[in-house]
Write a protein that holds these residues in place. Structure first.
Motif, PDB file in Angstrom:
ATOM      1  N   LEU A  34       0.824  -1.202   0.000  1.00 18.88           N
ATOM      2  CA  LEU A  34       0.000   0.000   0.000  1.00 18.88           C
ATOM      3  C   LEU A  34       0.862   1.258   0.000  1.00 18.88           C
ATOM      4  N   GLU A  35       1.959   1.246   0.743  1.00 19.13           N
ATOM      5  CA  GLU A  35       2.884   2.383   0.749  1.00 19.13           C
ATOM      6  C   GLU A  35       3.421   2.644  -0.652  1.00 19.13           C
ATOM      7  N   ARG A  36       3.636   1.588  -1.397  1.00 18.08           N
ATOM      8  CA  ARG A  36       4.204   1.693  -2.740  1.00 18.08           C
ATOM      9  C   ARG A  36       3.153   2.108  -3.767  1.00 18.08           C
ATOM     10  N   VAL A  37       1.930   1.608  -3.644  1.00 15.15           N
ATOM     11  CA  VAL A  37       0.918   1.766  -4.690  1.00 15.15           C
ATOM     12  C   VAL A  37       0.012   2.977  -4.480  1.00 15.15           C
ATOM     13  N   LEU A  38      -0.362   3.268  -3.248  1.00 10.98           N
ATOM     14  CA  LEU A  38      -1.346   4.330  -2.997  1.00 10.98           C
ATOM     15  C   LEU A  38      -0.764   5.716  -3.220  1.00 10.98           C
ATOM     16  N   PRO A  39      -1.619   6.670  -3.613  1.00  9.40           N
ATOM     17  CA  PRO A  39      -1.182   8.071  -3.695  1.00  9.40           C
ATOM     18  C   PRO A  39      -0.818   8.583  -2.299  1.00  9.40           C
ATOM     19  N   ALA A  40      -0.006   9.611  -2.246  1.00  5.72           N
ATOM     20  CA  ALA A  40       0.508  10.126  -0.969  1.00  5.72           C
ATOM     21  C   ALA A  40      -0.603  10.524   0.003  1.00  5.72           C
ATOM     22  N   ASP A  41      -1.699  11.081  -0.497  1.00  5.86           N
ATOM     23  CA  ASP A  41      -2.771  11.531   0.392  1.00  5.86           C
ATOM     24  C   ASP A  41      -3.533  10.389   1.054  1.00  5.86           C
ATOM     25  N   MET A  42      -3.414   9.180   0.549  1.00  7.23           N
ATOM     26  CA  MET A  42      -4.135   8.034   1.118  1.00  7.23           C
ATOM     27  C   MET A  42      -3.269   7.199   2.052  1.00  7.23           C
ATOM     28  N   ARG A  43      -1.992   7.421   2.061  1.00  5.74           N
ATOM     29  CA  ARG A  43      -1.075   6.575   2.846  1.00  5.74           C
ATOM     30  C   ARG A  43      -1.225   6.739   4.351  1.00  5.74           C
ATOM     31  N   SER A  44      -1.706   7.867   4.799  1.00 10.30           N
ATOM     32  CA  SER A  44      -1.790   8.107   6.241  1.00 10.30           C
ATOM     33  C   SER A  44      -2.786   7.183   6.940  1.00 10.30           C
ATOM     34  N   GLY A  45      -3.740   6.634   6.216  1.00 10.89           N
ATOM     35  CA  GLY A  45      -4.748   5.775   6.830  1.00 10.89           C
ATOM     36  C   GLY A  45      -4.429   4.292   6.820  1.00 10.89           C
ATOM     37  N   ALA A  56      -7.883  -9.412   2.851  1.00 14.11           N
ATOM     38  CA  ALA A  56      -8.763  -9.420   1.672  1.00 14.11           C
ATOM     39  C   ALA A  56      -8.147  -8.644   0.515  1.00 14.11           C
ATOM     40  N   LEU A  57      -7.463  -7.546   0.804  1.00 13.56           N
ATOM     41  CA  LEU A  57      -6.867  -6.723  -0.247  1.00 13.56           C
ATOM     42  C   LEU A  57      -5.701  -7.416  -0.954  1.00 13.56           C
ATOM     43  N   ARG A  58      -5.149  -8.452  -0.361  1.00 16.37           N
ATOM     44  CA  ARG A  58      -4.014  -9.123  -1.014  1.00 16.37           C
ATOM     45  C   ARG A  58      -4.412  -9.776  -2.331  1.00 16.37           C
ATOM     46  N   PHE A  59      -5.705 -10.015  -2.531  1.00 11.80           N
ATOM     47  CA  PHE A  59      -6.187 -10.615  -3.776  1.00 11.80           C
ATOM     48  C   PHE A  59      -6.409  -9.584  -4.880  1.00 11.80           C
ATOM     49  N   CYS A  60      -6.347  -8.326  -4.544  1.00 11.76           N
ATOM     50  CA  CYS A  60      -6.650  -7.245  -5.471  1.00 11.76           C
ATOM     51  C   CYS A  60      -5.405  -6.846  -6.266  1.00 11.76           C
ATOM     52  N   THR A  61      -5.579  -6.532  -7.537  1.00 11.40           N
ATOM     53  CA  THR A  61      -4.452  -6.079  -8.346  1.00 11.40           C
ATOM     54  C   THR A  61      -4.065  -4.651  -7.951  1.00 11.40           C
ATOM     55  N   ASP A  62      -2.854  -4.254  -8.316  1.00 13.30           N
ATOM     56  CA  ASP A  62      -2.368  -2.916  -7.983  1.00 13.30           C
ATOM     57  C   ASP A  62      -3.234  -1.828  -8.605  1.00 13.30           C
ATOM     58  N   GLU A  63      -3.781  -2.085  -9.774  1.00 12.06           N
ATOM     59  CA  GLU A  63      -4.602  -1.083 -10.453  1.00 12.06           C
ATOM     60  C   GLU A  63      -5.908  -0.815  -9.705  1.00 12.06           C
ATOM     61  N   GLU A  64      -6.499  -1.846  -9.128  1.00 10.36           N
ATOM     62  CA  GLU A  64      -7.773  -1.703  -8.404  1.00 10.36           C
ATOM     63  C   GLU A  64      -7.593  -1.261  -6.962  1.00 10.36           C
ATOM     64  N   LEU A  65      -6.414  -1.401  -6.442  1.00  7.54           N
ATOM     65  CA  LEU A  65      -6.180  -1.200  -5.014  1.00  7.54           C
ATOM     66  C   LEU A  65      -6.625   0.167  -4.495  1.00  7.54           C
ATOM     67  N   PRO A  66      -6.257   1.283  -5.118  1.00  9.14           N
ATOM     68  CA  PRO A  66      -6.699   2.584  -4.574  1.00  9.14           C
ATOM     69  C   PRO A  66      -8.222   2.718  -4.488  1.00  9.14           C
ATOM     70  N   GLU A  67      -8.920   2.196  -5.475  1.00 12.27           N
ATOM     71  CA  GLU A  67     -10.388   2.261  -5.480  1.00 12.27           C
ATOM     72  C   GLU A  67     -10.976   1.542  -4.261  1.00 12.27           C
ATOM     73  N   HIS A  68     -10.465   0.350  -3.964  1.00 16.74           N
ATOM     74  CA  HIS A  68     -10.992  -0.423  -2.839  1.00 16.74           C
ATOM     75  C   HIS A  68     -10.591   0.188  -1.497  1.00 16.74           C
ATOM     76  N   VAL A  69      -9.401   0.723  -1.417  1.00 21.74           N
ATOM     77  CA  VAL A  69      -8.975   1.354  -0.162  1.00 21.74           C
ATOM     78  C   VAL A  69      -9.809   2.597   0.109  1.00 21.74           C
TER      79      VAL A  69
END
Length: 97
Positions: A34-45, A56-69
């Motif tokens: 998540l630190e690597r994939v998420l935009p900077a504004d979402m990393r604090s959470g 559950a998020l481990r099954f998600c691709t990197d492209e979909e990850l920000p949407e689900h988070v």
């Protein structure tokens, strides 16, 4: 009787503790991802995500990850199964015991 109880406790311990360790490793791996994939504004959470969310998020691709988070942060997903049911492209985890 005491031997039977000790044997049952040992069997429980042999199965339960490795699963806890595996969940902790998944939590670490997904937090780093998540630190690597998420935009900077979402990393604090990231630290506020539960272990179940990260598992559950481990099954998600990197492209979909920000949407689900984002949906988890907004409270749209409640629990592991809700996250898994909304994943469009699955990333297999063949190493899970």
């Amino acid at each position: 009787m005491i031997f039977s109880l000790a044997l049952a406790a040992l069997a429980w311990r042999v199965r339960f503790f490795p699963l806890l360790l595996q969940d902790r490793i998944i939590r670490l791996e997904e937090s780093l991802r998540l630190e690597r994939v998420l935009p900077a504004d979402m990393r604090s959470g990231i630290s506020g995500l539960s272990t179940g969310d990260l598992i559950a998020l481990r099954f998600c691709t990197d492209e979909e990850l920000p949407e689900h988070v984002r949906a988890i942060y907004a409270g749209e997903y409640k629990g592991r199964e809700a996250i898994k049911s909304r994943i469009k492209t699955w990333r297999p985890d063949a190493q899970r015991i």
